[in-house]
Motif scaffolding. Structure first.
Motif, short mmCIF file in Angstrom:
data_model
loop_
_atom_site.label_atom_id
_atom_site.label_comp_id
_atom_site.label_asym_id
_atom_site.label_seq_id
_atom_site.Cartn_x
_atom_site.Cartn_y
_atom_site.Cartn_z
N ARG A 167 28.57 51.02 10.53
CA ARG A 167 29.20 49.69 10.55
C ARG A 167 30.68 49.85 10.84
O ARG A 167 31.35 50.72 10.28
CB ARG A 167 29.02 48.99 9.21
CG ARG A 167 27.56 48.73 8.88
CD ARG A 167 27.45 48.11 7.53
NE ARG A 167 27.86 49.12 6.53
CZ ARG A 167 27.45 49.13 5.28
NH1 ARG A 167 26.65 48.19 4.83
NH2 ARG A 167 27.85 50.06 4.45
N MET A 168 31.19 48.98 11.73
CA MET A 168 32.61 49.05 12.06
C MET A 168 33.44 48.48 10.91
O MET A 168 33.20 47.38 10.45
CB MET A 168 32.92 48.26 13.34
CG MET A 168 34.34 48.45 13.79
SD MET A 168 34.83 47.50 15.24
CE MET A 168 33.57 47.87 16.39
N LEU A 169 34.41 49.27 10.44
CA LEU A 169 35.30 48.84 9.37
C LEU A 169 36.58 48.23 9.93
O LEU A 169 37.06 47.21 9.44
CB LEU A 169 35.64 50.01 8.45
CG LEU A 169 34.46 50.69 7.76
CD1 LEU A 169 34.93 51.91 6.98
CD2 LEU A 169 33.74 49.71 6.86
N PHE A 218 34.38 53.63 11.70
CA PHE A 218 33.04 53.27 11.25
C PHE A 218 32.76 53.92 9.90
O PHE A 218 33.30 54.97 9.59
CB PHE A 218 31.98 53.76 12.26
CG PHE A 218 32.08 53.08 13.59
CD1 PHE A 218 31.43 51.88 13.82
CD2 PHE A 218 32.81 53.64 14.62
CE1 PHE A 218 31.51 51.25 15.05
CE2 PHE A 218 32.90 53.02 15.86
CZ PHE A 218 32.25 51.82 16.07
N ASP A 219 31.87 53.29 9.12
CA ASP A 219 31.45 53.92 7.87
C ASP A 219 30.26 54.83 8.14
O ASP A 219 29.84 55.00 9.30
CB ASP A 219 31.15 52.87 6.79
CG ASP A 219 29.92 52.02 7.09
OD1 ASP A 219 29.19 52.28 8.07
OD2 ASP A 219 29.68 51.08 6.32
N SER A 271 38.54 47.65 13.88
CA SER A 271 38.36 47.78 15.32
C SER A 271 39.56 48.44 16.00
O SER A 271 40.66 48.53 15.43
CB SER A 271 38.07 46.42 15.95
OG SER A 271 39.17 45.56 15.76
#
Length: 56
Positions: free
Chosen positions: A25-27, A20-21, A29
């Motif tokens: 937010r998921m960068l 995650f950032d 998975s």
């Protein structure tokens, strides 16, 4: 959760945890195999450590 320096991640490693950032937010998975291009992009985004990978 163990985190390791992004410079120590070999290309082709499978992630055990998502990345995650700073805003949540998921960068990338879980279960994705890391490529050199992904590592370069993460470094440009300022990611210094990521959760420990599973395999090489």
């Amino acid at each position: 959760m163990i985190k390791i320096d992004i410079d120590e991640i070999p290309s082709g490693s499978e992630l055990q945890f998502p990345i995650f950032d700073g805003f949540g937010r998921m960068l990338i998975s879980k279960g994705v195999f890391i490529t050199d291009k992904m590592l370069e992009r993460l470094k440009k985004l300022g990611v210094k450590k990521i959760p420990k990978f599973l395999t090489q």
